[in-house]
Design a protein around this motif. Sequence first.
Motif: not given
Length: 420
Positions: A372-388
């Motif tokens: 499920x990590x790929x699906x999590x990554x889809x939403x994960x990146x939307x929570x950060x504007x700068x460097x991960x």
Amino acid sequence: MSGNIVKVSRNTENAPQSSFSTQTVAFSHYNNVSAQLPVDSKTSNIVAGGIKEQATQCLNNIKAIVESIDHVMDDVVRINVFLKDIADVAAVDEVYKTFFQNYLPTRTTVAVAALPLDGALVQMDALISNGEGTPSQEPCPLVKVAKNTDNAPQSGVSTHSVAFSHYNNVSAQLPLDPKTGQMVSGGVKEQAAQCLRNIKSVLESIDVPFDDIVKTTIYVKNLSDVDAVNEAYTTFFPDSAIARTVAYVPARSIVAASGLPMDALVQIDAVVSHGDGTPPQEVEDRHGIVIKANNTDKAPKSALHTQTVAFSHYNHIAAQLPMDAKTGAIVAGGVKEQAAQCLNNIKAIVESINHVMDDAVKINIQLKDVADLDAVNEVYTTFFKGDMPARTAIGVADIAKGALVQIDAVLSNGEGTPPA
């Protein structure tokens, strides 16, 4: 976040890179290093061989990151080792000790249900002392202080406690009697109590009160044992009259392990505030920097942990389940919706203390199904504007309330804590 201390995120081509994490994120006197798989950065493939070769590659990746920021492996204060098979720990230890010349960091070792790459047998992340501070600080003459005590079980591959700046990291404690080196008799409740007694002995040996713990992580072989663990846990927290007055309990994460060393049922590690600093700093007033614990109604609350505990330049955030704070129920939908809820809970906590998600330096993700990590990554990146942030993701045997995902975080805290 205050501009007096800035977060520095860095990658090197000498270790595998990811668009979902930064290899190392420095803030104040620590660097957080993302979990490293046994992947050769030149080929992007898992190295040939077995567990020893894979463990070596994980450590070589960490070493490449450490050296890319002008540090050495002896600056590591903590290593977390995630194994597919706990029986592999002896083979890992053979190569592990060759990477540290002068001392051994604190360590937690646990077997997990799955790792984020097929064929990987091991994954490791790290925390590094950063004596230079980060821009715009001036270089700071801080030293690392590593200590063991005879009153807790000792290990040939880790140090009980490693202090640096305003934190102590305590190695995961197994339910061993330090006098006999044997597992205590009884069930999981007795084992949990012994783990906590061992942690308390470590802290007493360095003159640090038990209530200076800011975060615990509890690894259980069976998630159904958590209630029994909690029976023991609540007899240790709060530990002092002051803590009882304010009902202080640390932030906390619970991980369902697939296996623990010595076939234990439970293992516990801790992050500890250390208000006296470490030599050669002047000893501070005990209350010059204070623990600041905070809960908000906008995220799920628990009597067993505080949502976020701040000390010095970091906030430690308890593991968040995909629960709606208003209903107390797991949100509807699949893993994407659940991951979004976990992150929204973290965001609510972060914003309740006047921070933003980009202040996160480390994120830890537990998945019921690592696919499920790929699906999590889809939403994960939307929570950060700068460097991960730096990141560790693992597959676990189970998650509370039947959830598919659970997430915790470490946050940079540029303001320090009052009355600094």
